[in-house]
Enzyme design. Structure first.
Site, PDB file in Angstrom:
ATOM      1  CE1 TYR A   9     -10.917 -36.717  -0.154  1.00  0.00           C
ATOM      2  CE2 TYR A   9      -9.277 -35.175   0.653  1.00  0.00           C
ATOM      3  CZ  TYR A   9     -10.135 -36.234   0.870  1.00  0.00           C
ATOM      4  OH  TYR A   9     -10.221 -36.802   2.121  1.00  0.00           O
ATOM      5  CG  HIS A  13     -12.468 -32.494   2.257  1.00  0.00           C
ATOM      6  ND1 HIS A  13     -12.423 -33.359   1.184  1.00  0.00           N
ATOM      7  CD2 HIS A  13     -12.738 -33.241   3.356  1.00  0.00           C
ATOM      8  CE1 HIS A  13     -12.631 -34.584   1.622  1.00  0.00           C
ATOM      9  NE2 HIS A  13     -12.830 -34.545   2.929  1.00  0.00           N
ATOM     10  CE1 TYR A  32     -10.149 -36.148  10.592  1.00  0.00           C
ATOM     11  CE2 TYR A  32     -12.395 -35.559  10.025  1.00  0.00           C
ATOM     12  CZ  TYR A  32     -11.272 -36.313   9.801  1.00  0.00           C
ATOM     13  OH  TYR A  32     -11.264 -37.246   8.795  1.00  0.00           O
ATOM     14  CD1 TRP A  67     -17.180 -37.961   4.000  1.00  0.00           C
ATOM     15  CD2 TRP A  67     -18.333 -36.234   3.170  1.00  0.00           C
ATOM     16  NE1 TRP A  67     -16.274 -36.992   3.645  1.00  0.00           N
ATOM     17  CE2 TRP A  67     -16.956 -35.925   3.126  1.00  0.00           C
ATOM     18  CE3 TRP A  67     -19.249 -35.304   2.696  1.00  0.00           C
ATOM     19  CZ2 TRP A  67     -16.489 -34.706   2.626  1.00  0.00           C
ATOM     20  CZ3 TRP A  67     -18.767 -34.096   2.202  1.00  0.00           C
ATOM     21  CH2 TRP A  67     -17.409 -33.813   2.169  1.00  0.00           C
TER      22      TRP A  67
END
Length: 94
Positions: A9, A13, A32, A67
């Site tokens: 993960y 990213h 963000y 996504w």
């Protein structure tokens, strides 16, 4: 978050698709960030004038659908973008 997939993960990213980043910006997702703890707790932070509107705008994009489909296997259930919990800010200092 599936604990056995935390490293993957993180890696995914590090290479978020440019069109996903562009869509987030256009939808109003500013400043963000995602924070991931070793036990799988995932916390996101963003700044926007209207969170619900920004979330709706993202939900209408094709790139978000793609996504979310890619990210779904990292989570126990459902689309990760549909499981947001919001928190009340109780303190802030500049």
């Amino acid at each position: 978050m599936r604990s056995e997939r935390l490293d993957e993960y993180r890696e995914r990213h590090r290479a978020v698709w440019p069109d996903m980043i562009e869509a987030l910006r256009k939808a109003g997702w500013g400043n963000y960030s995602l924070f991931l703890r070793e036990d799988g707790l995932l916390v996101g932070y963003l700044e926007t004038d209207d969170f619900e509107a920004a979330q709706r705008r993202m939900a209408q994009t094709d790139v978000n659908d793609r996504w979310q489909a890619e990210m779904a296997p990292f989570f126990e259930a459902g689309r990760p973008d549909e499981g947001f919990l919001t928190l009340e800010e109780v303190f802030h200092i500049d």
